[in-house]
Scaffold this active site. Structure first.
Site, PDB file in Angstrom:
ATOM      1  N   LYS A 208       0.549  -1.290  -0.477  1.00 35.96           N
ATOM      2  CA  LYS A 208       0.262  -0.333   0.168  1.00 35.96           C
ATOM      3  C   LYS A 208       0.905   0.994  -0.015  1.00 35.96           C
ATOM      4  CE  LYS A 208      -3.879   2.413   2.584  1.00 35.96           C
ATOM      5  NZ  LYS A 208      -4.024   2.290   3.405  1.00 35.96           N
ATOM      6  N   GLU A 214      10.195  -4.708   4.342  1.00 32.72           N
ATOM      7  CA  GLU A 214      10.392  -6.258   4.185  1.00 32.72           C
ATOM      8  C   GLU A 214       9.822  -6.361   2.677  1.00 32.72           C
ATOM      9  OE1 GLU A 214       9.041  -5.117   7.031  1.00 32.72           O
ATOM     10  OE2 GLU A 214       9.287  -5.984   8.435  1.00 32.72           O
ATOM     11  N   GLY A 280      -4.778  -2.115   4.953  1.00 35.85           N
ATOM     12  CA  GLY A 280      -4.028  -3.016   4.403  1.00 35.85           C
ATOM     13  C   GLY A 280      -4.897  -4.295   4.828  1.00 35.85           C
ATOM     14  N   ARG A 281      -5.342  -4.427   5.744  1.00 36.20           N
ATOM     15  CA  ARG A 281      -6.119  -5.649   6.062  1.00 36.20           C
ATOM     16  C   ARG A 281      -7.910  -5.504   5.934  1.00 36.20           C
ATOM     17  NH1 ARG A 281      -5.027  -2.436  10.445  1.00 36.20           N
ATOM     18  NH2 ARG A 281      -6.534  -1.162  11.898  1.00 36.20           N
ATOM     19  N   GLU A 366      -5.048  -6.568  14.391  1.00 36.32           N
ATOM     20  CA  GLU A 366      -4.342  -5.592  13.958  1.00 36.32           C
ATOM     21  C   GLU A 366      -5.388  -4.107  14.716  1.00 36.32           C
ATOM     22  OE1 GLU A 366      -1.146  -4.738  11.689  1.00 36.32           O
ATOM     23  OE2 GLU A 366      -2.443  -4.233  10.179  1.00 36.32           O
ATOM     24  N   HIS A 397      -6.194 -32.540  17.584  1.00 34.42           N
ATOM     25  CA  HIS A 397      -5.662 -34.131  18.204  1.00 34.42           C
ATOM     26  C   HIS A 397      -4.540 -32.588  19.046  1.00 34.42           C
ATOM     27  CE1 HIS A 397      -7.276 -37.629  16.253  1.00 34.42           C
ATOM     28  NE2 HIS A 397      -7.790 -36.941  15.469  1.00 34.42           N
ATOM     29  N   LYS A 521       8.894  -0.778  13.414  1.00 36.61           N
ATOM     30  CA  LYS A 521       9.460  -0.848  12.567  1.00 36.61           C
ATOM     31  C   LYS A 521      10.666   0.525  13.206  1.00 36.61           C
ATOM     32  CE  LYS A 521       5.208  -0.897   9.690  1.00 36.61           C
ATOM     33  NZ  LYS A 521       4.257  -0.407   8.716  1.00 36.61           N
TER      34      LYS A 521
HETATM   35  O1  F6P Z   1       2.278  -4.073  10.075  1.00 38.48           O
HETATM   36  C1  F6P Z   1       1.940  -3.227   9.370  1.00 38.48           C
HETATM   37  C2  F6P Z   1       1.295  -2.316   7.969  1.00 38.48           C
HETATM   38  O2  F6P Z   1       1.322  -1.295   8.239  1.00 38.48           O
HETATM   39  C3  F6P Z   1      -0.397  -3.392   8.047  1.00 38.48           C
HETATM   40  O3  F6P Z   1      -0.761  -2.670   8.048  1.00 38.48           O
HETATM   41  C4  F6P Z   1       0.001  -3.785   6.248  1.00 38.48           C
HETATM   42  O4  F6P Z   1      -0.992  -4.482   5.754  1.00 38.48           O
HETATM   43  C5  F6P Z   1       1.069  -4.105   6.329  1.00 38.48           C
HETATM   44  O5  F6P Z   1       1.863  -3.033   7.557  1.00 38.48           O
HETATM   45  C6  F6P Z   1       2.451  -3.876   5.191  1.00 38.48           C
HETATM   46  O6  F6P Z   1       1.804  -2.329   4.755  1.00 38.48           O
HETATM   47  P1  F6P Z   1       2.298  -2.282   3.135  1.00 38.48           P
HETATM   48  O7  F6P Z   1       1.067  -2.873   2.507  1.00 38.48           O
HETATM   49  O8  F6P Z   1       2.277  -0.475   3.502  1.00 38.48           O
HETATM   50  O9  F6P Z   1       3.741  -2.493   2.304  1.00 38.48           O
END
Ligand code: F6P
Length: 558
Positions: A208, A214, A280-281, A366, A397, A521
């Site tokens: 987003k 990452e 995002g979620r 979240e 199980h 972060k």
């Molecule tokens: O972990 C926090 C967060 O901002 C989430 O809300 C989001 O889904 C994720 O990081 C990834 O963010 P982006 O889509 O901006 O890479």
């Protein structure tokens, strides 16, 4: 915007407290004395059949919960969300994931723009791309068709697509495979790409913000892997022009930050946008679902979106008394705030839903793991239960022992479908029937238990009778659907989105921000030089962190 109502000051809260104090849960007796209980407490929402009768509720409790929803202004907050008001107060944003699945032709103006027209424009672009990959007209640098699409993203830019891809595997086009890289652990990138052919692999960088460490790191690793692979096989030369032409054919992006996409070297022509009003979620139904659209095709993706919309309409227009997300959200409040339940299990009897609980963890935790309300004041109750789960029968199980006989109350949602994608027979038995027998048996055992007399009647030695007693009265909700189609999956996801919203409204919190993940972060960035051996940066850390980093530096083999 109205200030949040403190739920604990409402009349219905006081009534619920009394009802809880006086309640003597006895599901055996409640079912025996009320033959209409199962029917009266079973509801339909789209294709979902939702049985709430094995919950610790009666008519008075339900009425008080529904009054609570009225007193905290659930109807007004719901209308505000659907209308595009900036209910994400701390980020000053509208919350319009419901617009992502509104049918073409409907209108919703936000700040002078028809957002639904924008949504369908982007969908058209995503579908055209998906068709090209599916029919082989999108080719890689050497002219070969794409057989593997790797989605690179994390959190909401990963969990939705991976969960939905796994759930809809029976609908995936033969010869196409999706893979997912999310973790910055180099093992993830390495293991995901090690047996892939760069000539037939396409990456979708989904972020987003297009600023997530990452994802950008993994995207750069993927670009190096691609170019190295193509150069090693002699498919392309090492010059700049050949590299950017290969990147253009093997990389597309999904983001709200199209300028950053261009900076990364991905042609904006190959980028699919979305908007800051999609959390995002809550984004699997936006262009973030591009990998899924490629895998299952535009027609099925449309039906996935239509499933969400069916649940949106149910939520928006059904009276609270029969409104499934409202009732399930209120039940969660009942267990959280009156029984002190701290966790909630989600147990799909559908192997294809094996990532559903992981997906729900981000959606629910979240969203509702908050300690202040949307006006900045502290919450007045516990919020945000821990969601967890695994598919049945595997969970049976592993951890069901604690749900059946442990000391904690763990409300659980059981989810299954009548028709398996691949019916199989063992001897004379339909294996899906064996599977479903477990679903029905577990929910009955949790509700009705087994008394000491019943245990004795089986001839059990007195010394172990108590160990073999099941108290029962362990609440469950059963959700069934005809089959796990794209539409049903959309309905299920939207159901939980709205449950999460209902709980957030009762608690008065902003379910759409996520400040709690920001600190970690930022600190990671500050710590990085110390991990790289910078002595000055190391000194800035606390004693424990210094010792941990020193251990790392001493043990790392280079
Ligand atoms: O972990 C926090 C967060 O901002 C989430 O809300 C989001 O889904 C994720 O990081 C990834 O963010 P982006 O889509 O901006 O890479």
């Amino acid at each position: 915007m109205m200030a949040p109502v403190d739920p604990t000051t409402t009349k219905s809260w006081a009534r619920l407290a009394t009802l809880h104090q006086d309640l003597k849960p006895d599901l055996r007796d409640w079912f025996a004395t009320d033959p209409g209980r199962a029917t009266e407490l079973t509801f339909a929402a789209g294709d979902l059949y939702v049985d709430l009768s094995k919950n610790l509720i009666n008519a008075d409790i339900l009425a008080a919960l529904i009054d609570l929803a009225g007193e905290v202004g659930l109807a007004e907050r719901t209308a505000a969300m659907f209308a595009g008001d900036h209910i994400n107060v701390t980020e000053d944003r509208a919350v319009l994931h419901t617009a992502l699945r509104a049918p073409e032709g409907t209108r919703l103006e936000v700040d002078g723009t028809d957002v639904i027209a924008q949504v369908h424009q982007t969908l058209g672009k995503v579908y055209a791309f998906a068709d090209k990959v599916r029919d082989g007209s999108w080719v890689g640098a050497t002219g070969k068709r794409i057989t593997t699409v790797v989605n690179i993203g994390i959190g909401g830019s990963d969990l939705g697509p991976v969960m939905a891809y796994e759930a809809l595997l029976p609908y995936v086009q033969e010869g196409l495979e999706l893979r997912f890289i999310s973790n910055i652990d180099p093992a993830d990138s390495y293991e995901t790409t090690k047996d892939l052919d760069p000539e037939t692999t396409l990456f979708i960088v989904a972020s987003k913000t297009f600023g997530t460490l990452e994802t950008l790191t993994n995207a750069r690793l993927a670009r190096s892997w691609l170019l190295q692979g193509l150069q090693d096989s002699g498919a392309i030369s090492g010059d700049e022009a050949a590299s950017s032409s290969a990147v253009a054919k093997h990389f597309v992006a999904v983001s709200t930050a199209l300028d950053k996409v261009a900076d990364f070297g991905i042609d904006p022509e190959n980028a699919f946008g979305f908007w800051d009003w999609v959390g995002g979620r809550y984004s699997v139904d936006s262009a973030i679902g591009t990998s899924l659209a490629v895998a299952i095709g535009p027609e099925r993706f449309s039906s996935f979106l239509a499933g969400f919309h069916t649940m949106d309409e149910h939520f928006r227009s059904t009276d609270f008394e029969a409104n499934v997300p409202v009732l399930m959200g209120l039940l969660n409040i009942w267990y959280n705030n009156f029984f002190g339940a701290q966790t909630h299990a989600v147990l799909p009897y559908a192997q294809y839903l094996h990532r559903f609980a992981a997906y729900l963890q981000q959606l629910t935790m979240e969203s509702n793991g908050k300690g202040v309300r949307y006006d900045g004041s502290p919450v007045t109750t516990d919020t945000g239960e821990v969601f967890w789960g695994e598919p049945g029968t595997n969970g049976q199980h592993a951890f069901y022992q604690l749900i059946h006989q442990g000391t904690r109350l763990i409300p659980a949602d059981f989810i299954t479908v009548a028709n398996p994608a691949h019916p199989l027979v063992d001897k004379d038995a339909d294996v899906h029937e064996l599977f479903l027998a477990n679903f029905f048996a577990q929910t009955a055992a949790l509700a009705f238990g087994k008394s000491a007399d019943e245990v004795r009647a089986e001839g059990t030695e007195e010394s172990v009778v108590s160990a073999r007693v099941f108290t029962g009265n362990r609440p469950t909700t059963s959700i069934m659907a005809p089959e796990l189609s794209p539409s049903v999956l959309g309905q299920l996801i939207a159901l939980y989105e709205h449950i999460t919203f209902v709980q957030g409204v009762v608690w008065g919190i902003d379910s759409f921000d996520q400040w709690g993940v920001e600190l970690g972060k930022k600190l990671a960035q500050e710590v990085t030089p110390a991990v790289g051996g910078d002595a000055e940066a190391l000194k800035q850390q606390d004693a424990s962190t210094q010792a941990l980093i020193t251990y790392y530096l001493e043990h790392r083999n280079r």
